[in-house]
Design a protein around this motif. Structure first.
Motif, PDB file in Angstrom:
ATOM      1  N   LYS A  55       0.850  -1.188   0.000  1.00  0.00           N
ATOM      2  CA  LYS A  55       0.000   0.000   0.000  1.00  0.00           C
ATOM      3  C   LYS A  55       0.889   1.242   0.000  1.00  0.00           C
ATOM      4  O   LYS A  55       1.913   1.275   0.690  1.00  0.00           O
ATOM      5  CB  LYS A  55      -0.899   0.044   1.233  1.00  0.00           C
ATOM      6  CG  LYS A  55      -1.996  -1.020   1.250  1.00  0.00           C
ATOM      7  CD  LYS A  55      -1.475  -2.372   1.651  1.00  0.00           C
ATOM      8  CE  LYS A  55      -2.588  -3.432   1.659  1.00  0.00           C
ATOM      9  NZ  LYS A  55      -2.047  -4.793   1.867  1.00  0.00           N
ATOM     10  N   THR A  56       0.508   2.232  -0.777  1.00  0.00           N
ATOM     11  CA  THR A  56       1.285   3.456  -0.871  1.00  0.00           C
ATOM     12  C   THR A  56       0.443   4.633  -0.407  1.00  0.00           C
ATOM     13  O   THR A  56      -0.658   4.860  -0.921  1.00  0.00           O
ATOM     14  CB  THR A  56       1.763   3.708  -2.306  1.00  0.00           C
ATOM     15  OG1 THR A  56       2.572   2.606  -2.736  1.00  0.00           O
ATOM     16  CG2 THR A  56       2.583   4.993  -2.388  1.00  0.00           C
ATOM     17  N   VAL A  57       0.971   5.360   0.563  1.00  0.00           N
ATOM     18  CA  VAL A  57       0.319   6.583   1.041  1.00  0.00           C
ATOM     19  C   VAL A  57       1.153   7.757   0.551  1.00  0.00           C
ATOM     20  O   VAL A  57       2.337   7.880   0.882  1.00  0.00           O
ATOM     21  CB  VAL A  57       0.212   6.607   2.570  1.00  0.00           C
ATOM     22  CG1 VAL A  57      -0.505   7.886   3.015  1.00  0.00           C
ATOM     23  CG2 VAL A  57      -0.526   5.375   3.075  1.00  0.00           C
ATOM     24  N   SER A  58       0.541   8.610  -0.253  1.00  0.00           N
ATOM     25  CA  SER A  58       1.246   9.749  -0.826  1.00  0.00           C
ATOM     26  C   SER A  58       1.100  10.976   0.065  1.00  0.00           C
ATOM     27  O   SER A  58       0.036  11.216   0.640  1.00  0.00           O
ATOM     28  CB  SER A  58       0.710  10.063  -2.225  1.00  0.00           C
ATOM     29  OG  SER A  58       0.902   8.969  -3.100  1.00  0.00           O
ATOM     30  N   THR A  59       2.178  11.746   0.165  1.00  0.00           N
ATOM     31  CA  THR A  59       2.166  13.035   0.864  1.00  0.00           C
ATOM     32  C   THR A  59       2.987  14.013   0.039  1.00  0.00           C
ATOM     33  O   THR A  59       3.659  13.629  -0.921  1.00  0.00           O
ATOM     34  CB  THR A  59       2.785  12.928   2.278  1.00  0.00           C
ATOM     35  OG1 THR A  59       4.216  12.844   2.163  1.00  0.00           O
ATOM     36  CG2 THR A  59       2.266  11.723   3.033  1.00  0.00           C
ATOM     37  N   GLY A  60       2.952  15.269   0.436  1.00  0.00           N
ATOM     38  CA  GLY A  60       3.771  16.261  -0.250  1.00  0.00           C
ATOM     39  C   GLY A  60       5.251  16.021  -0.083  1.00  0.00           C
ATOM     40  O   GLY A  60       6.067  16.507  -0.870  1.00  0.00           O
ATOM     41  N   MET A  61       5.621  15.247   0.939  1.00  0.00           N
ATOM     42  CA  MET A  61       7.027  14.951   1.203  1.00  0.00           C
ATOM     43  C   MET A  61       7.465  13.648   0.563  1.00  0.00           C
ATOM     44  O   MET A  61       8.613  13.215   0.742  1.00  0.00           O
ATOM     45  CB  MET A  61       7.269  14.889   2.715  1.00  0.00           C
ATOM     46  CG  MET A  61       7.001  16.207   3.433  1.00  0.00           C
ATOM     47  SD  MET A  61       7.170  16.092   5.238  1.00  0.00           S
ATOM     48  CE  MET A  61       8.917  15.693   5.391  1.00  0.00           C
ATOM     49  N   GLY A  62       6.571  13.000  -0.181  1.00  0.00           N
ATOM     50  CA  GLY A  62       6.922  11.754  -0.841  1.00  0.00           C
ATOM     51  C   GLY A  62       5.983  10.624  -0.469  1.00  0.00           C
ATOM     52  O   GLY A  62       5.046  10.807   0.312  1.00  0.00           O
ATOM     53  N   ASP A  63       6.223   9.466  -1.037  1.00  0.00           N
ATOM     54  CA  ASP A  63       5.378   8.293  -0.809  1.00  0.00           C
ATOM     55  C   ASP A  63       5.923   7.444   0.334  1.00  0.00           C
ATOM     56  O   ASP A  63       7.140   7.298   0.491  1.00  0.00           O
ATOM     57  CB  ASP A  63       5.315   7.422  -2.072  1.00  0.00           C
ATOM     58  CG  ASP A  63       4.579   8.100  -3.213  1.00  0.00           C
ATOM     59  OD1 ASP A  63       3.864   9.084  -2.943  1.00  0.00           O
ATOM     60  OD2 ASP A  63       4.726   7.641  -4.364  1.00  0.00           O
ATOM     61  N   GLN A  64       4.989   6.889   1.098  1.00  0.00           N
ATOM     62  CA  GLN A  64       5.337   5.956   2.166  1.00  0.00           C
ATOM     63  C   GLN A  64       4.670   4.619   1.852  1.00  0.00           C
ATOM     64  O   GLN A  64       3.453   4.556   1.709  1.00  0.00           O
ATOM     65  CB  GLN A  64       4.865   6.484   3.528  1.00  0.00           C
ATOM     66  CG  GLN A  64       5.320   7.901   3.855  1.00  0.00           C
ATOM     67  CD  GLN A  64       6.830   8.028   3.926  1.00  0.00           C
ATOM     68  OE1 GLN A  64       7.534   7.075   4.316  1.00  0.00           O
ATOM     69  NE2 GLN A  64       7.354   9.187   3.554  1.00  0.00           N
ATOM     70  N   LYS A  65       5.473   3.561   1.731  1.00  0.00           N
ATOM     71  CA  LYS A  65       4.958   2.246   1.348  1.00  0.00           C
ATOM     72  C   LYS A  65       4.977   1.307   2.546  1.00  0.00           C
ATOM     73  O   LYS A  65       5.889   1.357   3.379  1.00  0.00           O
ATOM     74  CB  LYS A  65       5.793   1.658   0.217  1.00  0.00           C
ATOM     75  CG  LYS A  65       5.761   2.484  -1.065  1.00  0.00           C
ATOM     76  CD  LYS A  65       6.602   1.841  -2.153  1.00  0.00           C
ATOM     77  CE  LYS A  65       6.594   2.682  -3.425  1.00  0.00           C
ATOM     78  NZ  LYS A  65       5.259   2.713  -4.035  1.00  0.00           N
ATOM     79  N   ALA A  66       3.974   0.447   2.622  1.00  0.00           N
ATOM     80  CA  ALA A  66       3.893  -0.495   3.747  1.00  0.00           C
ATOM     81  C   ALA A  66       3.043  -1.689   3.373  1.00  0.00           C
ATOM     82  O   ALA A  66       2.282  -1.661   2.401  1.00  0.00           O
ATOM     83  CB  ALA A  66       3.310   0.202   4.976  1.00  0.00           C
ATOM     84  N   LYS A  67       3.168  -2.730   4.172  1.00  0.00           N
ATOM     85  CA  LYS A  67       2.348  -3.922   3.978  1.00  0.00           C
ATOM     86  C   LYS A  67       0.948  -3.728   4.557  1.00  0.00           C
ATOM     87  O   LYS A  67      -0.012  -4.349   4.098  1.00  0.00           O
ATOM     88  CB  LYS A  67       3.026  -5.121   4.647  1.00  0.00           C
ATOM     89  CG  LYS A  67       4.444  -5.381   4.130  1.00  0.00           C
ATOM     90  CD  LYS A  67       5.188  -6.358   5.029  1.00  0.00           C
ATOM     91  CE  LYS A  67       6.654  -6.471   4.624  1.00  0.00           C
ATOM     92  NZ  LYS A  67       7.416  -7.316   5.566  1.00  0.00           N
ATOM     93  N   HIS A  68       0.859  -2.877   5.575  1.00  0.00           N
ATOM     94  CA  HIS A  68      -0.425  -2.634   6.232  1.00  0.00           C
ATOM     95  C   HIS A  68      -0.607  -1.133   6.444  1.00  0.00           C
ATOM     96  O   HIS A  68       0.369  -0.398   6.641  1.00  0.00           O
ATOM     97  CB  HIS A  68      -0.500  -3.342   7.589  1.00  0.00           C
ATOM     98  CG  HIS A  68      -0.190  -4.802   7.536  1.00  0.00           C
ATOM     99  ND1 HIS A  68      -1.119  -5.740   7.136  1.00  0.00           N
ATOM    100  CD2 HIS A  68       0.948  -5.481   7.810  1.00  0.00           C
ATOM    101  CE1 HIS A  68      -0.569  -6.934   7.181  1.00  0.00           C
ATOM    102  NE2 HIS A  68       0.688  -6.811   7.582  1.00  0.00           N
TER     103      HIS A  68
END
Length: 305
Positions: free
Chosen positions: A96-109
């Protein structure tokens, strides 16, 4: 041990009590977790509450105090903080990828704990006079209304709790609600009914907030319709419900008509590996202890890879 560039085990979206609790319990299990919170201030709406009612703690505890302690705890556990706003959630298989203005954060949950914000009335004068007599935080602004008349709009727990705090400062409090009764806890209702500073306007709505440099009054109309009545006051405090912070989901998760995320009894959403806890989800009880409990329950259920 997570290597740079690898996905996190968990991304927590939101830094309120639910988000802080989720990050804490996930980190205690040795999982790599990042918490996204706008501004990185942490605490959510409760930081504006001087005394938390119904939260299990020894003695009196305030929202800012509670949040500060939880933030210190998760930082000690190595939780990373992204002080930005989540703008999108996308799913690519198990990642799963959560996008923000500072970049993407990827995680399994993903644990969605983005909470909710106070609704506005959407009436003339509300926005232009906000901060000049219009407020949504009695703990912040009550001191500006010593010996003055104020109007509180709403009939739930927040409205009554804030109105009772205002009673220590204002000379008169008029509580305006469009229903013919109050939805708040009986303890709040009883205290307000016994306080001579309170008057109640049932089945009434505020249609406009008037004033130039500051609030001078409101226009009141019957909830069923009719002529407006001018009512003089120096302050207007608005507590008419919550709007979930889910706009960034853009249809990724199933939500109800009001925007709250639908979950099952285990707080799982329709997307595997994505959970919603606290005020952002449909069916939340409104109790701070429940938000923390939901977050802890989800954290305990995640598989450790």
């Amino acid at each position: 041990m997570r290597r740079p560039g690898d996905p996190y085990d968990v991304v927590v979206i939101g830094g309120g009590i639910a988000g802080l609790t989720a990050a804490h319990h996930v980190a205690l299990r040795g999982m790599a977790v990042v918490c996204i919170d706008e501004g990185g201030h942490m605490g959510g709406l409760v930081i504006n509450v001087s005394t938390l009612d119904g939260y299990p703690a020894m003695g009196t505890v305030g929202g800012a105090e509670l949040a500060s302690g939880q933030l210190e705890a998760i930082l000690d556990l190595g939780v990373e903080i992204v002080p930005d706003t989540a703008t999108a959630l996308s799913i690519d298989g198990d990642i799963k990828t959560v996008s923000t203005g500072m970049g993407d954060q990827k995680a399994k949950h993903v644990i969605l704990a983005s909470g909710a914000r106070l609704k506005s009335l959407g009436i003339p004068g509300e926005e232009s006079l906000f901060g000049r007599g219009v407020s949504q935080c009695a703990d912040c602004d009550a001191g500006f209304f010593v010996d003055q008349k104020v109007v509180v709009v709403g009939g739930g727990d927040s409205a009554l709790q804030e109105a009772l705090h205002l009673a220590d400062y204002a000379s008169e409090i008029t509580l305006v609600t469009r229903s013919n009764g109050l939805r708040a806890k009986q303890s709040y209702v009883s205290r307000a009914a016994e306080n001579p500073k309170f008057t109640f306007r049932w089945e009434t709505m505020v249609s406009e907030i008037t004033g130039s440099d500051g609030v001078e009054g409101v226009k009141l109309i019957p909830a069923s319709g009719g002529d407006a009545e001018d009512f003089a006051c120096s302050g207007v405090f608005v507590f008419v419900g919550l709007q979930p912070n889910t706009e960034f989901l853009a249809g990724t998760l199933d939500c109800d008509d009001a925007g709250f995320v639908k979950t099952n009894s285990s707080f799982a959403t329709n997307v595997e590996g994505v959970y919603a806890v606290g005020a952002v989800r449909q069916g939340y009880s409104g109790q701070l202890a429940s938000a923390a409990g939901e977050a802890a329950s989800v954290a305990a259920s995640l598989p450790v890879s």
